[in-house]
Write an enzyme that holds these catalytic residues in place. Sequence first.
Site, PDB file in Angstrom:
ATOM      1  N   ARG A 200       0.837  -1.199   0.000  1.00 50.90           N
ATOM      2  CA  ARG A 200       0.000   0.000   0.000  1.00 50.90           C
ATOM      3  C   ARG A 200       0.874   1.251   0.000  1.00 50.90           C
ATOM      4  O   ARG A 200       2.038   1.216   0.406  1.00 50.90           O
ATOM      5  CB  ARG A 200      -0.926   0.001   1.224  1.00 50.90           C
ATOM      6  N   LYS A 227      -2.687  -3.053   7.569  1.00 49.47           N
ATOM      7  CA  LYS A 227      -4.109  -2.772   7.745  1.00 49.47           C
ATOM      8  C   LYS A 227      -4.798  -3.874   8.534  1.00 49.47           C
ATOM      9  O   LYS A 227      -5.678  -3.607   9.360  1.00 49.47           O
ATOM     10  CB  LYS A 227      -4.772  -2.613   6.372  1.00 49.47           C
ATOM     11  N   HIS A 286      -4.155   3.086  -5.323  1.00 42.37           N
ATOM     12  CA  HIS A 286      -4.441   1.797  -4.702  1.00 42.37           C
ATOM     13  C   HIS A 286      -4.691   0.708  -5.738  1.00 42.37           C
ATOM     14  O   HIS A 286      -4.535  -0.489  -5.455  1.00 42.37           O
ATOM     15  CB  HIS A 286      -5.640   1.913  -3.763  1.00 42.37           C
ATOM     16  N   ARG A 289      -2.098  -1.938  -6.417  1.00 38.69           N
ATOM     17  CA  ARG A 289      -2.163  -3.175  -5.618  1.00 38.69           C
ATOM     18  C   ARG A 289      -3.048  -4.199  -6.306  1.00 38.69           C
ATOM     19  O   ARG A 289      -2.729  -5.391  -6.344  1.00 38.69           O
ATOM     20  CB  ARG A 289      -2.678  -2.840  -4.221  1.00 38.69           C
ATOM     21  N   TRP A 312      -3.893  -9.948   3.197  1.00 42.05           N
ATOM     22  CA  TRP A 312      -5.343  -9.819   3.312  1.00 42.05           C
ATOM     23  C   TRP A 312      -5.838 -10.685   4.467  1.00 42.05           C
ATOM     24  O   TRP A 312      -5.473 -11.856   4.583  1.00 42.05           O
ATOM     25  CB  TRP A 312      -6.042 -10.232   2.022  1.00 42.05           C
ATOM     26  N   TYR A 321     -10.290 -11.658  -7.431  1.00 36.93           N
ATOM     27  CA  TYR A 321      -9.392 -11.797  -8.574  1.00 36.93           C
ATOM     28  C   TYR A 321      -9.524 -13.146  -9.268  1.00 36.93           C
ATOM     29  O   TYR A 321      -8.881 -13.388 -10.284  1.00 36.93           O
ATOM     30  CB  TYR A 321      -7.943 -11.603  -8.121  1.00 36.93           C
TER      31      TYR A 321
END
Length: 368
Positions: A200, A227, A286, A289, A312, A321
């Site tokens: 990020r 995150k 972003h 990413r 994640w 994806y």
Amino acid sequence: MYQRGKTWWCDFATPGGKRVRQSLGTRDRTQAQELYDKLKSERWRVDELGEQPAYTWDEACIRYLREKEGKKSLSDDVTKIKYFTGFFRGRELRSIKRDEVMNAVSKLAHQRGVTAGHNRETGKPVSDATRNRYIAFASTLFRLAANEWEWIPKAPVFKKRKEASRRIRWLKKSEAARLLAELAPHLRPIVQFALATGFRHSNIIGLEWSQVNLVKKMAWIHPDQAKAGEAIGMPLNAPAMEVLISQVGKHPRWVFTYRGEKIKQKAATGFKNALKRAGIENFRFHDLRHTWASWLVQSGVPLHVIQELGGWHSFEMVKRYAHLAPEHLREHVEMIDSQIDSGTNLSQVSLTGTEQQERKKALLGARP
């Protein structure tokens, strides 16, 4: 009661001996007297009759901010608190109904400057995803008040809106090359590193040399920087190593700098102008990413590996994806082959035997 400046305050002791000193929030003596009498009455009922105190929306928000002061996205919560406070300032928390909260959410609109409690004339409706974030905050606040603080008997149940699926925005290799060619010298290595690692923006501009091992070709993000709150270890590929080596010696602490200093914020204008010159629309930083993850998926990297590399927390985030590489479904689709004779033409399956013979004769007769 007494005045401090022009505002009325109160100072009294409850039957249980607890001292209450607070602002009455008004300059009008009559209003102050009414509130003062109400406060004393409530405190008496709490102490003498065992009633539950009537906590306000404001008190709940203050406690929430105090308990969540270490939360990374607290600034987002502050924005939501400011918005809802425009509707519920001074209200008893237990008096606020679910429909009132949903009505406030329905009035959300894109606004300039600080979000206010009422819709503005020029405001455009926000997305259902944005509304759901406000609903989620309200739900969290009321659940805390009911289940942990015991300020209200029961938390209202909120139903989120159904969000439309969004297309994942990513760059083709040719688009990425055009973008890199248009970027300013200090931005180019940042974008290259983002494409090579999926980090990020905040993790890239905050990257320190202490987080990099060029010998072992590794970089990592500390848990308090991630995150999801978990450390991320990233094996560095050749493009990432090339970027890092080009940055060696520019600063003793920070990997990416601008004019010899740490980059403190997004170069939004420079990035936007480079996108425009490269002919790339509807793209954010972003989305680099997303591009990194999309390229890995299309190269055959399993989704669970991408989840670990990208840090994640939820596998659902990575499943976005999956449609980019449907090859893993091919073996299941091809199972139907065993049910179809190798000489059977699917376009003739619905024809009778006689019709198929007639078509075959027609085709042979049409050959030169």
